[in-house]
Design a protein around this motif. Structure first.
Motif, mmCIF file in Angstrom:
data_model
loop_
_atom_site.group_PDB
_atom_site.id
_atom_site.type_symbol
_atom_site.label_atom_id
_atom_site.label_comp_id
_atom_site.label_asym_id
_atom_site.label_seq_id
_atom_site.Cartn_x
_atom_site.Cartn_y
_atom_site.Cartn_z
ATOM 1 N N HIS A 1 0.819 -1.209 0.000
ATOM 2 C CA HIS A 1 0.000 0.000 0.000
ATOM 3 C C HIS A 1 0.853 1.260 0.000
ATOM 4 C CE1 HIS A 1 0.642 -0.679 4.369
ATOM 5 N NE2 HIS A 1 0.525 0.635 4.484
ATOM 6 N N SER B 1 -3.969 5.100 4.585
ATOM 7 C CA SER B 1 -3.334 4.057 3.768
ATOM 8 C C SER B 1 -4.290 3.596 2.676
ATOM 9 C CB SER B 1 -3.002 2.846 4.645
ATOM 10 O OG SER B 1 -2.107 3.209 5.662
ATOM 11 N N TYR B 2 -3.764 3.390 1.472
ATOM 12 C CA TYR B 2 -4.562 2.802 0.385
ATOM 13 C C TYR B 2 -3.720 1.761 -0.348
ATOM 14 C CZ TYR B 2 -7.995 6.256 1.514
ATOM 15 O OH TYR B 2 -8.915 6.986 2.227
ATOM 16 N N GLU C 1 -18.915 10.651 6.299
ATOM 17 C CA GLU C 1 -18.171 11.358 7.352
ATOM 18 C C GLU C 1 -16.673 11.086 7.282
ATOM 19 O OE1 GLU C 1 -20.093 13.301 9.307
ATOM 20 O OE2 GLU C 1 -21.931 12.424 8.475
ATOM 21 N N GLU D 1 -13.006 11.605 6.408
ATOM 22 C CA GLU D 1 -12.285 12.823 6.015
ATOM 23 C C GLU D 1 -11.648 12.695 4.631
ATOM 24 O OE1 GLU D 1 -10.159 15.467 9.457
ATOM 25 O OE2 GLU D 1 -9.424 13.458 9.115
ATOM 26 N N VAL D 2 -10.869 11.636 4.475
ATOM 27 C CA VAL D 2 -10.065 11.527 3.255
ATOM 28 C C VAL D 2 -10.872 10.897 2.115
ATOM 29 C CG1 VAL D 2 -7.997 10.456 2.258
ATOM 30 C CG2 VAL D 2 -7.897 11.530 4.531
ATOM 31 N N SER D 3 -11.645 9.848 2.421
ATOM 32 C CA SER D 3 -12.365 9.179 1.325
ATOM 33 C C SER D 3 -13.428 10.093 0.715
ATOM 34 C CB SER D 3 -12.970 7.855 1.795
ATOM 35 O OG SER D 3 -13.950 8.058 2.789
ATOM 36 N N THR D 4 -14.064 10.952 1.504
ATOM 37 C CA THR D 4 -15.072 11.849 0.915
ATOM 38 C C THR D 4 -14.391 12.916 0.051
ATOM 39 O OG1 THR D 4 -15.084 13.214 2.888
ATOM 40 C CG2 THR D 4 -16.828 11.565 2.721
ATOM 41 N N SER E 1 -13.889 -3.659 0.455
ATOM 42 C CA SER E 1 -12.726 -3.010 -0.169
ATOM 43 C C SER E 1 -11.443 -3.799 0.082
ATOM 44 C CB SER E 1 -12.587 -1.555 0.305
ATOM 45 O OG SER E 1 -12.565 -1.512 1.708
ATOM 46 N N VAL F 1 -9.180 -5.070 -2.767
ATOM 47 C CA VAL F 1 -8.212 -4.255 -3.537
ATOM 48 C C VAL F 1 -6.803 -4.879 -3.597
ATOM 49 C CG1 VAL F 1 -7.126 -1.998 -3.791
ATOM 50 C CG2 VAL F 1 -9.534 -2.137 -3.101
ATOM 51 N N ARG G 1 -5.858 -5.616 7.975
ATOM 52 C CA ARG G 1 -7.160 -5.071 8.419
ATOM 53 C C ARG G 1 -7.303 -3.644 7.938
ATOM 54 N NH1 ARG G 1 -5.390 -8.303 12.489
ATOM 55 N NH2 ARG G 1 -6.896 -9.880 13.171
ATOM 56 N N GLY H 1 -8.945 -0.770 8.927
ATOM 57 C CA GLY H 1 -9.737 -0.125 9.965
ATOM 58 C C GLY H 1 -9.396 1.339 10.011
ATOM 59 N N PRO H 2 -9.940 2.049 10.981
ATOM 60 C CA PRO H 2 -9.581 3.448 11.144
ATOM 61 C C PRO H 2 -8.072 3.592 11.319
ATOM 62 C CG PRO H 2 -11.409 2.846 12.577
ATOM 63 C CD PRO H 2 -10.911 1.589 11.957
HETATM 64 C C1 LIG Z 1 -2.963 -1.040 5.041
HETATM 65 C C2 LIG Z 1 -4.309 -0.417 4.710
HETATM 66 C C3 LIG Z 1 -4.739 -0.397 3.384
HETATM 67 C C4 LIG Z 1 -5.980 0.189 3.065
HETATM 68 N N1 LIG Z 1 -6.397 0.160 1.761
HETATM 69 C C5 LIG Z 1 -7.622 0.679 1.456
HETATM 70 C C6 LIG Z 1 -8.105 0.613 0.106
HETATM 71 O O1 LIG Z 1 -7.440 0.099 -0.805
HETATM 72 N N2 LIG Z 1 -9.328 1.159 -0.157
HETATM 73 C C7 LIG Z 1 -10.085 1.746 0.835
HETATM 74 O O2 LIG Z 1 -11.183 2.248 0.524
HETATM 75 N N3 LIG Z 1 -9.648 1.802 2.111
HETATM 76 C C8 LIG Z 1 -8.431 1.303 2.434
HETATM 77 N N4 LIG Z 1 -7.976 1.380 3.732
HETATM 78 C C9 LIG Z 1 -8.761 2.173 4.717
HETATM 79 C C10 LIG Z 1 -8.319 3.652 4.613
HETATM 80 O O3 LIG Z 1 -6.978 3.778 5.083
HETATM 81 C C11 LIG Z 1 -9.170 4.596 5.475
HETATM 82 O O4 LIG Z 1 -9.276 4.074 6.769
HETATM 83 C C12 LIG Z 1 -10.555 4.818 4.885
HETATM 84 O O5 LIG Z 1 -10.488 5.355 3.559
HETATM 85 C C13 LIG Z 1 -11.335 5.814 5.773
HETATM 86 O O6 LIG Z 1 -10.660 7.047 5.818
HETATM 87 P P1 LIG Z 1 -11.485 8.391 5.954
HETATM 88 O O7 LIG Z 1 -10.512 9.493 6.216
HETATM 89 O O8 LIG Z 1 -12.422 8.557 4.822
HETATM 90 O O9 LIG Z 1 -12.378 8.139 7.244
HETATM 91 P P2 LIG Z 1 -12.068 8.645 8.737
HETATM 92 O O10 LIG Z 1 -12.269 10.123 8.786
HETATM 93 O O11 LIG Z 1 -10.740 8.085 9.161
HETATM 94 O O12 LIG Z 1 -13.182 7.888 9.546
HETATM 95 C C14 LIG Z 1 -14.575 8.188 9.412
HETATM 96 C C15 LIG Z 1 -15.380 7.188 10.191
HETATM 97 O O13 LIG Z 1 -15.263 5.878 9.625
HETATM 98 C C16 LIG Z 1 -14.622 4.963 10.513
HETATM 99 N N5 LIG Z 1 -13.672 4.231 9.664
HETATM 100 C C17 LIG Z 1 -12.433 4.633 9.302
HETATM 101 N N6 LIG Z 1 -11.870 3.738 8.470
HETATM 102 C C18 LIG Z 1 -12.774 2.769 8.278
HETATM 103 C C19 LIG Z 1 -12.799 1.595 7.486
HETATM 104 N N7 LIG Z 1 -11.768 1.221 6.719
HETATM 105 N N8 LIG Z 1 -13.922 0.845 7.530
HETATM 106 C C20 LIG Z 1 -14.992 1.208 8.287
HETATM 107 N N9 LIG Z 1 -15.021 2.319 9.045
HETATM 108 C C21 LIG Z 1 -13.930 3.080 9.047
HETATM 109 C C22 LIG Z 1 -13.983 5.806 11.562
HETATM 110 O O14 LIG Z 1 -13.904 5.132 12.813
HETATM 111 C C23 LIG Z 1 -14.906 7.010 11.630
HETATM 112 O O15 LIG Z 1 -16.047 6.715 12.386
HETATM 113 C C24 LIG Z 1 -6.769 0.788 4.079
HETATM 114 C C25 LIG Z 1 -6.318 0.749 5.406
HETATM 115 C C26 LIG Z 1 -5.122 0.158 5.721
HETATM 116 C C27 LIG Z 1 -4.666 0.145 7.170
#
Ligand SMILES: Cc1cc2nc3c(=O)[nH]c(=O)nc-3n(C[C@H](O)[C@H](O)[C@H](O)COP(=O)(O)OP(=O)(O)OC[C@H]3O[C@@H](n4cnc5c(N)ncnc54)[C@H](O)[C@@H]3O)c2cc1C
Length: 234
Positions: free
Chosen positions: A41, A57-58, A79, A81-84, A122, A125, A229, A231-232
């Motif tokens: 990633h 991380s992605y 909600e 931060e980064v994905s939206t 997801s 991926v 995993r 996760g957050p």
């Molecule tokens: C090694 C690794 C690889 C990853 N690869 C991918 C990928 O290829 N594609 C992808 O879409 N994501 C991937 N993720 C997850 C990604 O890093 C972010 O956690 C995810 O995009 C959420 O970020 P955000 O800023 O949008 O949400 P945040 O602002 O961080 O969180 C918003 C809310 O969602 C919850 N939340 C955060 N992350 C997740 C999650 N993954 N599942 C469910 N609830 C969550 C939080 O607790 C919070 O309530 C990966 C994570 C890791 C550790």
């Protein structure tokens, strides 16, 4: 483990592809090839004008090709931060800060031998990168992939993923093969389990735990299982 100190570099969004209602793939052009292994990633960092920054991380969805581009597939979390931001704002021509490749454990190439790849949501991926590599190198004999999704409309890479080496389990819809709706079960995994495999499981914590338990119940040695995993980010 020593902290990863790889430098930041800039990727330019070249294309945005809608995968499902909740997932988009971003093709990024890099200054040079990433040099990743399938399954690894990157960390993507957004910085606001006031200096506030958020890094996530992605996984790299594309296999290593030697080209200076990568695909990242991002699920939009309400909600989040980064994905939206990536879903609602990022467009071709935008520059994003990245570093990597990261992750030595969750990585595979055909020289590693047979692999069982299990992805939920997801979590498909990084295992898709491995499958794409196996297909590109004509070594699909080495891989079996089991993907779990809620419904066919939620399945990532729906046009590309299916194949003789792939099993798909839908939790909330019957599959075209007649499989009734239901969570991933031992019967979905058993036909893909073979001696000598390394196993890679990726998805939410709950998915990874459930899949790992099922595989150990099928006789897979827990030491041969590597888990990632999603996760957050802490
Ligand atoms: C090694 C690794 C690889 C990853 N690869 C991918 C990928 O290829 N594609 C992808 O879409 N994501 C991937 N993720 C997850 C990604 O890093 C972010 O956690 C995810 O995009 C959420 O970020 P955000 O800023 O949008 O949400 P945040 O602002 O961080 O969180 C918003 C809310 O969602 C919850 N939340 C955060 N992350 C997740 C999650 N993954 N599942 C469910 N609830 C969550 C939080 O607790 C919070 O309530 C990966 C994570 C890791 C550790």
């Amino acid at each position: 483990m020593a902290p990863d100190r790889s430098p930041w570099f800039t990727g330019t969004v070249e294309a945005v592809h809608v995968e499902t209602a909740r997932a988009k793939t971003f093709t990024l052009r890099l200054p040079e090839p990433l040099g990743h292994r399938a399954g690894q990633h990157v960390v993507l960092r957004l910085t606001a004008p006031d200096g506030y920054s958020a890094a996530r991380s992605y996984s790299v969805a594309s296999p290593p090709t030697g080209e200076p581009t990568i695909d990242l597939t991002v699920e939009r979390l309400e909600e989040g931060e980064v994905s939206t931001f990536l879903h609602d704002v990022a467009e071709p021509g935008d520059e994003l800060e990245l570093r990597g490749p990261i992750g030595t454990r969750f990585a595979w190439d055909p020289s590693d031998g047979p692999a069982l790849l299990v992805g939920g949501g997801s979590g498909v991926v990084p295992v898709m990168s491995m499958l794409r590599l196996a297909r590109a190198e004509r070594r699909t004999d080495l891989v079996r992939l089991v993907a779990a999704a809620r419904t066919p409309a939620d399945l990532l890479y729906a046009a590309e993923l299916p194949g003789p080496e792939v099993t798909i389990a839908y939790s909330r819809a019957a599959g075209p093969d007649g499989r009734p709706a239901g969570r991933l079960a031992a019967d979905d995994l058993a036909p893909s389990v073979a001696p000598g495999q390394r196993t890679f499981i990726c998805g939410s914590s709950g998915f990874c735990e459930a899949a790992g338990r099922l595989l150990v119940g099928l006789g897979v040695d827990a030491h041969t299982i590597t888990v990632e995993r999603f996760g957050p980010t802490t």
